[in-house]
Design a protein around this motif. Structure first.
Motif, PDB file in Angstrom:
ATOM      1  N   ARG A   1     -17.620  -1.527  -0.765  1.00  0.00           N
ATOM      2  CA  ARG A   1     -16.375  -0.789  -0.955  1.00  0.00           C
ATOM      3  C   ARG A   1     -15.163  -1.705  -0.812  1.00  0.00           C
ATOM      4  NH1 ARG A   1     -18.341   2.898   3.217  1.00  0.00           N
ATOM      5  NH2 ARG A   1     -19.893   4.264   2.271  1.00  0.00           N
ATOM      6  N   LEU A   2     -15.216  -2.593   0.171  1.00  0.00           N
ATOM      7  CA  LEU A   2     -14.095  -3.515   0.361  1.00  0.00           C
ATOM      8  C   LEU A   2     -13.885  -4.364  -0.882  1.00  0.00           C
ATOM      9  CD1 LEU A   2     -11.982  -4.783   2.287  1.00  0.00           C
ATOM     10  CD2 LEU A   2     -13.760  -6.417   2.976  1.00  0.00           C
TER      11      LEU A   2
ATOM     12  N   THR B   1     -12.663  -1.608  -3.745  1.00  0.00           N
ATOM     13  CA  THR B   1     -11.548  -0.677  -3.568  1.00  0.00           C
ATOM     14  C   THR B   1     -10.462  -1.201  -2.633  1.00  0.00           C
ATOM     15  OG1 THR B   1     -12.509   0.498  -1.664  1.00  0.00           O
ATOM     16  CG2 THR B   1     -13.178   1.224  -3.862  1.00  0.00           C
ATOM     17  N   GLY B   2     -10.753  -2.274  -1.903  1.00  0.00           N
ATOM     18  CA  GLY B   2      -9.769  -2.795  -0.967  1.00  0.00           C
ATOM     19  C   GLY B   2      -9.843  -2.187   0.414  1.00  0.00           C
ATOM     20  N   THR B   3     -10.703  -1.200   0.620  1.00  0.00           N
ATOM     21  CA  THR B   3     -10.922  -0.613   1.941  1.00  0.00           C
ATOM     22  C   THR B   3     -12.413  -0.348   2.114  1.00  0.00           C
ATOM     23  OG1 THR B   3     -10.462   1.262   3.418  1.00  0.00           O
ATOM     24  CG2 THR B   3     -10.479   1.722   1.055  1.00  0.00           C
TER      25      THR B   3
ATOM     26  N   PRO C   1      -4.820  -3.969   6.213  1.00  0.00           N
ATOM     27  CA  PRO C   1      -5.119  -3.644   4.808  1.00  0.00           C
ATOM     28  C   PRO C   1      -5.739  -2.260   4.643  1.00  0.00           C
ATOM     29  CG  PRO C   1      -5.788  -5.890   5.309  1.00  0.00           C
ATOM     30  CD  PRO C   1      -5.446  -5.251   6.610  1.00  0.00           C
ATOM     31  N   ALA C   2      -6.661  -1.884   5.534  1.00  0.00           N
ATOM     32  CA  ALA C   2      -7.293  -0.568   5.432  1.00  0.00           C
ATOM     33  C   ALA C   2      -6.274   0.545   5.623  1.00  0.00           C
ATOM     34  CB  ALA C   2      -8.418  -0.444   6.455  1.00  0.00           C
TER      35      ALA C   2
ATOM     36  N   LEU D   1      -3.064   0.342   4.934  1.00  0.00           N
ATOM     37  CA  LEU D   1      -2.173   0.361   3.778  1.00  0.00           C
ATOM     38  C   LEU D   1      -2.836   1.029   2.572  1.00  0.00           C
ATOM     39  CD1 LEU D   1      -0.566  -3.203   4.021  1.00  0.00           C
ATOM     40  CD2 LEU D   1       0.504  -0.994   4.545  1.00  0.00           C
ATOM     41  N   VAL D   2      -4.142   0.811   2.404  1.00  0.00           N
ATOM     42  CA  VAL D   2      -4.839   1.401   1.262  1.00  0.00           C
ATOM     43  C   VAL D   2      -5.050   2.895   1.473  1.00  0.00           C
ATOM     44  CG1 VAL D   2      -6.995   1.408  -0.056  1.00  0.00           C
ATOM     45  CG2 VAL D   2      -5.951  -0.762   0.614  1.00  0.00           C
ATOM     46  N   ASN D   3      -5.558   3.277   2.651  1.00  0.00           N
ATOM     47  CA  ASN D   3      -5.810   4.705   2.920  1.00  0.00           C
ATOM     48  C   ASN D   3      -5.974   4.890   4.423  1.00  0.00           C
ATOM     49  OD1 ASN D   3      -6.692   7.366   3.120  1.00  0.00           O
ATOM     50  ND2 ASN D   3      -7.842   7.282   1.211  1.00  0.00           N
TER      51      ASN D   3
ATOM     52  N   TYR E   1      -9.479   5.635   7.249  1.00  0.00           N
ATOM     53  CA  TYR E   1      -9.810   4.919   8.485  1.00  0.00           C
ATOM     54  C   TYR E   1      -9.925   5.897   9.650  1.00  0.00           C
ATOM     55  CZ  TYR E   1      -9.238   2.310  12.782  1.00  0.00           C
ATOM     56  OH  TYR E   1      -9.400   1.834  14.059  1.00  0.00           O
TER      57      TYR E   1
END
Length: 393
Positions: free
Chosen positions: A104-105, A108-110, A275-276, A278-280, A284
């Motif tokens: 996923r990272l 999707t960035g998270t 980063p997590a 900021l993405v969603n 988290y």
């Protein structure tokens, strides 16, 4: 003659310990309902039995690395190879979760799924949709996301690499001042750790990074200790109590260096988390807060019959009672830290062991495997007990 008799008694004691480990592994191989555990036991009981004999022949220190290789690394590699060849019963669920985090990272960035995405999964898959770790844990899943299914992309292989490096570094730091044999046995030989590393493994990098932070603190290398415990905190929140106790130690003995330690010990987890968020941010919170606290879409499988779980399930308002007892225990330990702050890394390890034991025993959702943390920290204290404060708390 006295020295020879003492050494013989110590070897016999270790032989008895390894024989008990062999019995535990044999029972696991025959009776465990978890197939990865059975596979571990099938190999490990032979290695432990051989270790019980070898310790009498080659000495106490030489047998420890052999047992680590044969009871942890060898079963891990066998299960990783079998899994890469198509066996679906050669890894615990946390390995799959960490590898999904890495995937996923990368895409999707998270590493986290939002609550809506988890709810959209088929009901049997929702548990594995949760990732109750800190974002840094996803790094161990990146090799599989980048290179596909192979034995060396198994997350456990990379758990083992970090674990081995940190443990060897920690033991080398301690060796000039103490004999860390019991610590090596607690982390590299005790079935609680070898079984965990071979079948799941995500706790061992966290544990050994924390032990490395303690060893660096024992050598007055506080900024480096902050980096080690900060990296552990980027993987799991279990490292947070370690960081706080070490901060108290530094404030009591070298207060001018506390800022540098705090900047790395707390800054690294925050940077990994940014980063997590900021993405969603809600994803988290769903994974790392709601799910472990029992407010997710599914219930955590961490429900070993320890006091906190028994209180939460057997008494009216049991969860509230268990959490109140946990807060009370935390307040008592905090008061002890304030009144008698640790002045050596060994005493700090004893405080950490007490705090984590209370947390593991009183948290409503917990498991026996987490006891590897206080056992290892007690072994660290034991290794340095001769250099402890004359009036430890």
């Amino acid at each position: 003659m006295v020295g020879i008799a003492t050494d013989l008694r110590a070897r016999l004691l270790d032989a008895a310990f390894y024989a008990l480990c062999a019995a535990f592994a044999a029972v696991t191989a025959l009776t465990s309902t978890l197939l990865p555990h059975r596979a571990w036991g099938t190999i490990a009981w032979i290695a432990y039995a051989a270790g019980a004999a070898l310790v009498l022949l080659i000495g106490r220190h030489r047998v420890v690395p052999l047992l680590f290789v044969t009871t942890a690394l060898l079963p891990l590699l066998v299960e990783a190879v079998q899994r890469a060849s198509g066996r679906t019963d050669r890894a615990q669920e946390e390995v799959l979760v960490v590898e999904q985090m890495g995937d996923r990272l990368a895409h999707t960035g998270t590493p986290y799924l939002a609550r809506e995405a988890i709810a959209a999964l088929p009901e049997p898959d929702r548990l594995l949709g949760y990732a109750p770790y800190q974002p840094g844990m996803s790094v161990f899943g990146l090799p599989r996301a980048a290179f596909g299914d192979a034995w060396w992309t198994d997350a456990r292989v990379w758990f083992a690499v970090v674990t081995t490096f940190c443990l060897v570094y920690c033991l080398n730091l301690l060796r000039p001042h103490a004999d860390p044999l019991r610590l090596a046995q607690a982390v590299a030989v005790l079935p609680l750790c070898t079984l965990t590393l071979a079948t799941g493994g995500d706790d061992l990098p966290v544990l050994t990074l924390c032990l490395l932070a303690l060893a660096l603190s024992a050598r007055n290398r506080y900024t480096a200790a902050g980096v080690a415990v900060g990296l552990a905190g980027a993987l799991k929140l279990f490292a947070l109590p370690v960081a706080l106790v070490l901060l108290v130690l530094i404030l009591a003995t070298a207060s001018r260096r506390a800022i540098g330690f705090a900047a790395t010990a707390l800054g690294i987890p925050l940077l990994a988390l940014l980063p997590a968020l900021l993405v969603n941010a809600d994803a988290y919170i769903e994974n790392a807060v709601r799910f472990p606290s029992g407010h997710g879409l599914v219930t955590s499988p961490a429900q070993s019959p320890l006091p906190g779980h028994l209180i939460a399930t057997a008494l009216p308002a049991g969860r509230t009672i268990a959490l109140a007892l946990l807060l009370l225990a935390g307040a008592v330990i905090a008061l002890m830290l304030f009144r008698r702050p640790p002045r050596t890394a060994g005493v700090a390890a004893a405080y950490i062991a007490a705090g984590l034991t209370a947390a593991i025993m009183l948290t409503p959702a917990t498991r026996f495997g987490y006891l590897l943390y206080p056992v290892a920290f007690l072994a660290f204290w034991w290794s340095l007990r001769k250099t402890a404060d004359p009036d430890p708390a």
